[in-house]
Write a protein that holds these residues in place. Structure first.
Motif, short mmCIF file in Angstrom:
data_model
loop_
_atom_site.label_atom_id
_atom_site.label_comp_id
_atom_site.label_asym_id
_atom_site.label_seq_id
_atom_site.Cartn_x
_atom_site.Cartn_y
_atom_site.Cartn_z
N UNK A 37 -21.13 5.40 -10.69
CA UNK A 37 -20.77 5.07 -12.07
C UNK A 37 -20.15 6.27 -12.78
N UNK A 38 -19.95 7.35 -12.08
CA UNK A 38 -19.37 8.56 -12.65
C UNK A 38 -18.26 9.02 -11.72
N UNK A 39 -17.16 9.43 -12.29
CA UNK A 39 -16.10 10.02 -11.46
C UNK A 39 -15.52 11.22 -12.20
N UNK A 40 -14.79 12.02 -11.46
CA UNK A 40 -14.18 13.23 -12.01
C UNK A 40 -12.73 12.93 -12.37
N UNK A 41 -12.28 13.41 -13.52
CA UNK A 41 -10.87 13.38 -13.89
C UNK A 41 -10.35 14.82 -13.81
N UNK A 100 -22.36 19.78 -11.83
CA UNK A 100 -22.25 18.39 -11.40
C UNK A 100 -22.81 18.34 -9.99
N UNK A 101 -23.61 17.34 -9.68
CA UNK A 101 -24.20 17.23 -8.36
C UNK A 101 -23.61 16.00 -7.69
N UNK A 102 -23.08 16.21 -6.49
CA UNK A 102 -22.46 15.13 -5.73
C UNK A 102 -23.16 15.03 -4.39
N UNK A 103 -23.83 13.92 -4.14
CA UNK A 103 -24.45 13.70 -2.83
C UNK A 103 -23.35 13.34 -1.84
N UNK A 104 -23.45 13.90 -0.64
CA UNK A 104 -22.40 13.66 0.36
C UNK A 104 -22.97 13.86 1.76
N UNK A 120 -24.27 23.03 -0.79
CA UNK A 120 -23.39 24.12 -1.22
C UNK A 120 -23.16 24.01 -2.71
N UNK A 121 -22.98 25.16 -3.35
CA UNK A 121 -22.52 25.18 -4.74
C UNK A 121 -21.15 25.82 -4.76
N UNK A 122 -20.19 25.14 -5.36
CA UNK A 122 -18.85 25.68 -5.50
C UNK A 122 -18.55 25.82 -6.99
N UNK A 123 -17.68 26.77 -7.30
CA UNK A 123 -17.34 26.98 -8.70
C UNK A 123 -16.21 27.95 -8.86
N UNK A 124 -15.90 28.29 -10.11
CA UNK A 124 -14.82 29.23 -10.40
C UNK A 124 -15.09 30.59 -9.76
N UNK A 125 -14.03 31.31 -9.49
CA UNK A 125 -14.14 32.61 -8.84
C UNK A 125 -15.02 33.59 -9.62
N UNK A 126 -15.08 33.46 -10.95
CA UNK A 126 -15.91 34.36 -11.75
C UNK A 126 -17.38 33.97 -11.71
N UNK A 127 -17.72 32.85 -11.06
CA UNK A 127 -19.11 32.47 -10.88
C UNK A 127 -19.58 31.44 -11.89
N UNK A 128 -20.86 31.13 -11.81
CA UNK A 128 -21.48 30.13 -12.68
C UNK A 128 -21.64 30.66 -14.09
N UNK A 129 -21.80 29.74 -15.03
CA UNK A 129 -22.08 30.12 -16.41
C UNK A 129 -20.88 30.19 -17.31
N UNK A 130 -19.68 30.03 -16.75
CA UNK A 130 -18.47 30.07 -17.57
C UNK A 130 -18.16 28.71 -18.18
N UNK A 131 -16.95 28.53 -18.65
CA UNK A 131 -16.60 27.29 -19.33
C UNK A 131 -16.50 26.07 -18.42
N UNK A 132 -16.30 26.27 -17.12
CA UNK A 132 -16.22 25.14 -16.19
C UNK A 132 -17.57 24.96 -15.50
N UNK A 133 -17.98 23.70 -15.29
CA UNK A 133 -19.21 23.49 -14.53
C UNK A 133 -18.99 23.78 -13.04
#
Length: 126
Positions: free
Chosen positions: A68-72, A8-12, A39-52
């Motif tokens: 028009x998009x939000x995170x739940x 997911x890309x969030x401009x900030x 920056x790219x943030x993600x799960x401790x095991x890194x990219x490519x897992x079940x979470x984006x």
């Protein structure tokens, strides 16, 4: 075959501030830093897992329209009210998008005003 969301890309305005916030919220870590400040943030095991992963892309221009998009999100180790308290302490704030107050979710905003919802159901951690 199907596709799945990998990033997911969030401009900030300030990727470092949002990285700290979202890493605490999601128990993520910084995976990569780009020369442009993104920056790219993600799960401790890194990219490519079940979470984006989430890419926080520096954008100096102010947002000119409501996203028009939000995170739940859902709590994994506590009930919704305890998670709401934790999120508010981290810097989230209540947001009004026209809800009635009867919804089973809370609408919040991150430190830059990006809206997200805290849903009621507790999910199992991945």
């Amino acid at each position: 075959m199907a596709a799945r969301i990998s990033e997911l890309v969030l401009s900030c305005r300030d990727p470092e501030v949002l990285a700290r916030f979202w890493c605490e919220v999601l128990d993520f870590v910084v995976l990569d830093r780009e020369a442009d400040g993104s920056l790219e943030i993600g799960p401790r095991q890194g990219a490519g897992g079940p979470q984006p992963t989430i890419i926080l892309s520096r954008e100096d221009e102010p947002a000119n329209a409501k996203s028009r998009l939000h995170i739940d999100i859902n709590a994994t180790d506590r009930d919704q009210e305890a998670e709401l308290e934790r999120l508010l302490k981290l810097g989230a704030r209540p947001a009004d998008v026209g809800q009635t107050g009867e919804e089973p979710w809370h609408v919040l905003a991150d430190p830059e005003g990006n809206e997200f919802c805290l849903l009621k159901a507790r999910l199992n951690p991945l």
